[in-house]
Design a protein around this motif. Structure first.
Motif, PDB file in Angstrom:
ATOM      1  N   MET A  10       0.832  -1.195   0.000  1.00  0.00           N
ATOM      2  CA  MET A  10       0.000   0.000   0.000  1.00  0.00           C
ATOM      3  C   MET A  10       0.873   1.254   0.000  1.00  0.00           C
ATOM      4  O   MET A  10       0.578   2.233  -0.697  1.00  0.00           O
ATOM      5  CB  MET A  10      -0.955   0.018   1.196  1.00  0.00           C
ATOM      6  N   THR A  11       1.951   1.231   0.748  1.00  0.00           N
ATOM      7  CA  THR A  11       2.876   2.364   0.751  1.00  0.00           C
ATOM      8  C   THR A  11       3.448   2.600  -0.641  1.00  0.00           C
ATOM      9  O   THR A  11       3.505   3.739  -1.128  1.00  0.00           O
ATOM     10  CB  THR A  11       4.029   2.104   1.742  1.00  0.00           C
ATOM     11  N   VAL A  12       3.864   1.534  -1.299  1.00  0.00           N
ATOM     12  CA  VAL A  12       4.446   1.656  -2.635  1.00  0.00           C
ATOM     13  C   VAL A  12       3.428   2.198  -3.634  1.00  0.00           C
ATOM     14  O   VAL A  12       3.729   3.102  -4.426  1.00  0.00           O
ATOM     15  CB  VAL A  12       4.980   0.292  -3.122  1.00  0.00           C
ATOM     16  N   LEU A  13       2.208   1.702  -3.585  1.00  0.00           N
ATOM     17  CA  LEU A  13       1.198   2.115  -4.553  1.00  0.00           C
ATOM     18  C   LEU A  13       0.800   3.570  -4.369  1.00  0.00           C
ATOM     19  O   LEU A  13       0.515   4.269  -5.344  1.00  0.00           O
ATOM     20  CB  LEU A  13      -0.024   1.203  -4.461  1.00  0.00           C
ATOM     21  N   ILE A  14       0.786   4.049  -3.129  1.00  0.00           N
ATOM     22  CA  ILE A  14       0.479   5.466  -2.893  1.00  0.00           C
ATOM     23  C   ILE A  14       1.571   6.338  -3.499  1.00  0.00           C
ATOM     24  O   ILE A  14       1.295   7.311  -4.206  1.00  0.00           O
ATOM     25  CB  ILE A  14       0.339   5.747  -1.386  1.00  0.00           C
ATOM     26  N   ALA A  15       2.822   5.988  -3.212  1.00  0.00           N
ATOM     27  CA  ALA A  15       3.944   6.761  -3.755  1.00  0.00           C
ATOM     28  C   ALA A  15       3.964   6.703  -5.276  1.00  0.00           C
ATOM     29  O   ALA A  15       4.257   7.704  -5.950  1.00  0.00           O
ATOM     30  CB  ALA A  15       5.261   6.243  -3.185  1.00  0.00           C
TER      31      ALA A  15
ATOM     32  N   TRP B  45      -7.666  -1.584  -2.824  1.00  0.00           N
ATOM     33  CA  TRP B  45      -6.611  -2.520  -2.461  1.00  0.00           C
ATOM     34  C   TRP B  45      -6.926  -3.182  -1.122  1.00  0.00           C
ATOM     35  O   TRP B  45      -6.768  -4.399  -0.972  1.00  0.00           O
ATOM     36  CB  TRP B  45      -5.267  -1.800  -2.388  1.00  0.00           C
ATOM     37  N   ALA B  46      -7.364  -2.386  -0.156  1.00  0.00           N
ATOM     38  CA  ALA B  46      -7.672  -2.936   1.168  1.00  0.00           C
ATOM     39  C   ALA B  46      -8.822  -3.941   1.105  1.00  0.00           C
ATOM     40  O   ALA B  46      -8.856  -4.910   1.867  1.00  0.00           O
ATOM     41  CB  ALA B  46      -8.012  -1.807   2.144  1.00  0.00           C
ATOM     42  N   GLN B  47      -9.746  -3.710   0.204  1.00  0.00           N
ATOM     43  CA  GLN B  47     -10.898  -4.611   0.088  1.00  0.00           C
ATOM     44  C   GLN B  47     -10.534  -5.941  -0.540  1.00  0.00           C
ATOM     45  O   GLN B  47     -11.216  -6.947  -0.328  1.00  0.00           O
ATOM     46  CB  GLN B  47     -11.999  -3.935  -0.732  1.00  0.00           C
ATOM     47  N   THR B  48      -9.461  -5.975  -1.316  1.00  0.00           N
ATOM     48  CA  THR B  48      -9.089  -7.205  -2.018  1.00  0.00           C
ATOM     49  C   THR B  48      -7.858  -7.898  -1.434  1.00  0.00           C
ATOM     50  O   THR B  48      -7.521  -8.994  -1.872  1.00  0.00           O
ATOM     51  CB  THR B  48      -8.827  -6.919  -3.507  1.00  0.00           C
TER      52      THR B  48
END
Length: 234
Positions: free
Chosen positions: A87-92, A208-211
């Protein structure tokens, strides 16, 4: 926690910066902490730290008029978090890809290097980025070929000295450079770009959190981080 939309009567007046208490005003994440029932803070536990960083930066760089339009988004960040480093990578990655085509040339190199750092991290975690994200990387870098070329040369010159994972500090620097790059870009409506970026990041994190339900341990800071960190601050 399922967030509900704010009614017009409850719409807060957002302002820049950190506030000691509600009487002195509120930023985006401070109001989120209030709605979540947490102690007053612009770093509430209810939201992923990097998503919160995006929200704080967009809040601060938006004009007063545009900032008011961010208020309806506040409930949507509550409960959106994960310990998974992806999640950190995808936000960045979302932030850097959005910023690199519009940012000033002086900032594009750092953002391109940030995109490659995110790609490297996803390859370490999953072997390769998801096809959707791989396409987004190609499209973003394809718009700045000179910056892409420089970024590849930089990454190659630092071989063995850059971490394979994306540390929290580096990700935060990428996000900060991206939001600032959009805010200061020579484009017709930077406020709209900032608003859309926050919406996209929230949607990415929520989907992302939902899957993905499996939590993983976040990467530890690396001694080799400062080189890319300094680059992203230029």
């Amino acid at each position: 926690m399922k967030a509900t939309a704010l009614s017009p009567d409850l719409m807060p007046v957002l302002s820049r910066g950190k506030h000691r208490n509600p009487r002195r005003g509120a930023c985006f994440m401070e109001f989120a902490s209030y709605l979540a029932g947490e102690p007053w803070s612009d770093h509430p536990r209810c939201t992923h730290p990097l998503l919160a960083a995006v929200a704080r930066a967009v809040n601060d760089y938006s004009s007063d008029h545009a900032r008011a339009e961010l208020a309806p988004l506040i409930p949507s960040v509550i409960g959106v978090t994960s310990a998974d480093p992806r999640m950190t990578v995808l936000i960045a990655l979302r932030c850097s890809c959005a910023a690199v085509p519009v940012a000033a040339a002086s900032r594009q190199r750092a953002l391109a290097a940030g995109i490659l750092a995110c790609q490297r991290a996803l390859e370490t975690l999953d072997g390769a980025p998801d096809p959707q994200w791989a396409k987004r990387i190609d499209v973003a870098l394809g718009q700045v070929p000179d910056a892409e070329r420089w970024a590849h040369e930089f990454i190659e010159s630092m071989a063995g000295n850059l971490p394979d994972t994306l540390t929290v500090r580096t990700a935060s620097s990428i996000v900060g450079a991206a939001v600032q790059g959009i805010a200061q870009a020579c484009i017709s409506d930077p406020d709209r770009h900032l608003h859309d970026l926050l919406v996209d990041v929230i949607d990415d994190c929520t989907q992302w959190a939902q899957t993905h339900t499996t939590s993983r341990t976040a990467p530890q800071p690396s001694k080799s981080e400062p080189a890319l960190l300094r680059l992203s601050r230029r």
